[in-house]
Design an enzyme around this catalytic site. Sequence first.
Site, short mmCIF file in Angstrom:
data_model
loop_
_atom_site.label_atom_id
_atom_site.label_comp_id
_atom_site.label_asym_id
_atom_site.label_seq_id
_atom_site.Cartn_x
_atom_site.Cartn_y
_atom_site.Cartn_z
N GLY A 28 0.82 -1.21 0.00
CA GLY A 28 0.00 0.00 0.00
C GLY A 28 0.86 1.25 0.00
CG HIS A 34 3.53 1.15 -5.45
ND1 HIS A 34 3.72 2.15 -4.54
CD2 HIS A 34 4.07 0.03 -4.91
CE1 HIS A 34 4.34 1.66 -3.48
NE2 HIS A 34 4.57 0.39 -3.68
CD GLU A 146 15.95 -2.92 -12.56
OE1 GLU A 146 16.53 -1.80 -12.59
OE2 GLU A 146 16.03 -3.75 -13.49
CD GLN A 151 10.89 -6.98 -2.09
OE1 GLN A 151 10.70 -6.86 -0.89
NE2 GLN A 151 10.17 -6.31 -2.98
O1 PAF Z 1 8.25 -4.57 -1.83
C1 PAF Z 1 7.27 -4.65 -1.05
O2 PAF Z 1 6.43 -3.76 -1.01
C2 PAF Z 1 7.11 -5.87 -0.15
O3 PAF Z 1 8.34 -6.32 0.30
C3 PAF Z 1 6.33 -7.00 -0.82
C4 PAF Z 1 7.03 -7.55 -2.05
C5 PAF Z 1 4.94 -6.50 -1.22
C6 PAF Z 1 6.15 -8.17 0.16
O4 PAF Z 1 5.48 -7.76 1.31
#
Ligand code: PAF
Length: 274
Positions: A28, A34, A146, A151
């Site tokens: 969120g 996003h 990226e 992650q």
């Molecule tokens: O990058 C994020 O916002 C979070 O680490 C994810 C991939 C939604 C996992 O909670």
Amino acid sequence: MKIVTSRADLKAARDQAEGRVGVVMTMGALHEGHATLLREARKNADFLVATIFVNPLQFGPNEDFQRYPRTLEADLGICRAEGVDLVFAPTPEVMYPEGEPSVRIDPGPLGTELEGAVRPGHFAGVLTVVSKLLHLTGAGVAFFGEKDYQQLTLIKAMVKALDLDVEIVGVPTVREPDGLAMSSRNRYLSADERTLALALNRALRAGAQAAHSGADVLAAAHRELGLVQADYLELRAPDLGPAPESGEARLLVAARVGTTRLIDNTHVYLGSDR
Ligand code: PAF
């Protein structure tokens, strides 16, 4: 756009989906970064799912889980504008009906380096929720920014190691006009801290431009960091193994500015005379 919060409603909606399901997972507090992920996903999926879930598993005891921004109404507006078909916004009880699971996905040695050295358990929490959300949404393709390069690298490694049938697509970092990488945590910064925070991107750019050798890259980047105290500033291979002598590499930085922890990274080509 359909909005569901339960597993049963998610399954019912997903069972009706036709073609390739794409997912953008978020916590969120959506911003243009996003929105770019959603746009990219929209082009590549027949049915687009966005998930909104602040995952308690990936926050340490002294981190910002409680104060993490929660802006559901605004987030839904962005999802709608970007053509999302289905939003899954579960509570922690829906995601973890038995409480926080003791069984988690082990990210391996890379999970204890860089971000993992400062945030123990963080990547086990991320990989666990990502794999659950991949299963629950039935996605064939998933998009990650990226900006969270470690992650992204670990998610790709997990998918390979566990033979998960999903394509992982990395999407370049979206920046403010002054170079600051977009992040939901930028809203914590005061005006003075925001100015200081620009040193991260300046350091990365200086490093990328001084890319004759790894030592040059790090020296140039360190100079630009100035007063900002980095948790780490490291040059690595693109898969985050040890940095090569020449060729493709990744420069990564993390720093605390005020009480806000920021991360950023860039591609570097070592051995060039630029
Ligand atoms: O990058 C994020 O916002 C979070 O680490 C994810 C991939 C939604 C996992 O909670």
